[in-house]
Design an enzyme around this catalytic site. Structure first.
Site, PDB file in Angstrom:
ATOM      1  N   LYS A  76       0.817  -1.215   0.000  1.00  0.00           N
ATOM      2  CA  LYS A  76       0.000   0.000   0.000  1.00  0.00           C
ATOM      3  C   LYS A  76       0.849   1.263   0.000  1.00  0.00           C
ATOM      4  O   LYS A  76       0.366   2.345  -0.350  1.00  0.00           O
ATOM      5  CB  LYS A  76      -0.920   0.002   1.216  1.00  0.00           C
ATOM      6  CG  LYS A  76      -1.978  -1.094   1.229  1.00  0.00           C
ATOM      7  CD  LYS A  76      -3.088  -0.832   0.244  1.00  0.00           C
ATOM      8  CE  LYS A  76      -4.220  -1.826   0.415  1.00  0.00           C
ATOM      9  NZ  LYS A  76      -5.373  -1.543  -0.476  1.00  0.00           N
ATOM     10  N   ASP A 121      -8.933  -0.902   5.991  1.00  0.00           N
ATOM     11  CA  ASP A 121      -8.816  -2.122   6.783  1.00  0.00           C
ATOM     12  C   ASP A 121      -7.509  -2.116   7.555  1.00  0.00           C
ATOM     13  O   ASP A 121      -7.262  -3.008   8.358  1.00  0.00           O
ATOM     14  CB  ASP A 121      -8.857  -3.353   5.872  1.00  0.00           C
ATOM     15  CG  ASP A 121     -10.268  -3.677   5.397  1.00  0.00           C
ATOM     16  OD1 ASP A 121     -11.165  -3.763   6.240  1.00  0.00           O
ATOM     17  OD2 ASP A 121     -10.466  -3.842   4.181  1.00  0.00           O
TER      18      ASP A 121
END
Length: 408
Positions: A76, A121
């Site tokens: 990410k 998340d």
């Protein structure tokens, strides 16, 4: 369980998709990120696991280890920062900011009151918070009920304001959008929805770095014939899969490898999308140990890329993911021990499931000549959970990895 995608094609990469995401733009994003201090400037390693390949009856298994991409511990770190940089460049064109200067914090004073927000998340929010801290703007992160306190603390460590809700991931996405509208903040999400596609596109574009590094590591001959036959990719909302698959599809064209997307059975939105032929919602509880993949709704933008190029979609259970984590951690005489988090191993778990099932593996074209690539997308981003699932701490695995490397 798996299905063949009835809408898949093996045509050259369409110009209509190239206008949205391209190798050229992905490489530009990669160049911009190259000077961000939180990223490993050398990229991430690509390992061959010959003993695992022998166990599974294939010619080769390659794994890209994203646990060492940065201190953030996951892939990410390639998406959120580049999306934030591009957002700032679009929002303040008159300032003529340079991307490298932004990431080095040279315009922190000018951006001190600029606020971004996102649901997460865990890993996307952590990457966004770190990027915002480097740049000097404010960051708010919305967490749903299933995000652990351990992950919350990792995000807060980068200065983000945390907002907790009692619902699931998709409800946290809605909450982020409503807070942004109320306060005039900018949403930097890795999933698209109606009227919101530009920033998720930028996030996915950042993931092209993964594919570029794989190609460079394995380049041989004319460089246009893929050195792997199959690529297994994680599901989630589809952003990673779209970012990597689109790059490889454009690069290799009609000779592209077979793409297989794997997701938790409780969060089967991409599988359902393949069944219906359009971006769909999951039918399960959206509560999986694979926290980063526990997403209930397919990103419509990602689906535009996945529908024509993913050959197969499949679902796995949590126990299969844990087994894959343990196999990678264990290593072997010829396989380096690897720290792979619960969302990192979906691709390998899917392959192991297919091989154990026998006939389905043959249906996907997996045999003794297959060369498989998968991406281990995160390390122990929740160290306590990792230790519980694997039966040893990630530091123990890293110690054995160091011994293995010294001996090999």
């Amino acid at each position: 369980m798996f299905i063949a995608n009835p809408n898949v094609t093996h045509q050259p990469y369409p110009e209509s998709l190239k206008d949205v995401m391209s190798v050229e733009k992905a490489n530009e994003s990669r160049q911009w990120l190259s000077r961000w201090s939180l990223l490993n400037p050398a990229g991430t390693p690509l390992y061959s696991l010959p003993d695992l390949a022998e166990e599974l009856g294939v010619e080769q298994i390659l794994v890209k280890d994203e646990s060492v991409r940065s201190i953030l511990g996951s892939f990410k770190a390639l998406g959120a920062p580049i999306a934030l940089v591009r957002l700032i460049l679009r929002t303040f064109p008159e300032q003529r900011f340079a991307p490298h200067d932004l990431l080095e914090g040279k315009h922190a004073d000018a951006l001190a009151h600029f606020t971004v927000i996102s649901a997460t998340d865990g890993n996307h929010g952590r990457a966004l918070a770190a990027a915002a801290q480097s740049i000097g703007c404010r960051c708010v992160v919305v967490l749903h009920a299933n995000v652990s306190v351990e992950r919350e603390q990792a995000i807060a460590a980068y200065g983000a304001q945390i907002v907790r809700i009692t619902g699931n991931y998709d409800e946290s996405v809605e909450k982020a959008a409503s807070l942004a509208a109320e306060h005039g903040w900018m949403v930097v999400s890795d999933t698209s929805y109606e009227g919101y596609e530009v920033i998720p596109r930028d996030v996915m574009q950042g993931y092209g770095t993964l594919a570029a590094e794989v190609i460079e590591a394995l380049k041989e001959g004319d460089g246009k014939t893929p050195p792997f036959t199959h690529v297994f990719l994680q599901g989630g909302v589809g952003g990673l899969a779209a970012g990597v698959a689109s790059y490889l599809w454009e690069w290799y064209g009609e000779q592209r490898p077979v793409f297989v997307v794997v997701e938790p059975q409780q969060a089967d939105c991409l599988y359902r999308s393949a069944l219906t032929g359009e971006a769909a919602k999951a039918t399960g509880s959206v509560d999986s140990v694979m926290a980063g993949l526990a997403c209930g709704e397919t990103s419509p933008l990602a689906w535009r890329f996945l529908q024509p190029c993913v050959d197969f979609f499949m679902i796995i259970d949590d126990a299969e993911a844990v087994a894959a984590m343990r196999r990678l951690a264990a290593g072997s005489a010829r396989d380096i021990p690897l720290v792979a988090g619960e969302s990192a191993v979906a691709g390998l778990a899917g392959l192991m499931h297919l091989v154990d099932s026998g006939a389905p593996a043959a249906d996907i074209g997996i045999d003794e000549k297959s060369r498989i690539l998968f991406i281990s997308t995160e390390g122990a981003t929740a160290p306590g959970l990792y230790a519980d699932l694997v039966g040893e701490t990630h530091t123990c695995v890293l110690s054995r990895q160091k011994v293995w490397s010294a001996a090999n």
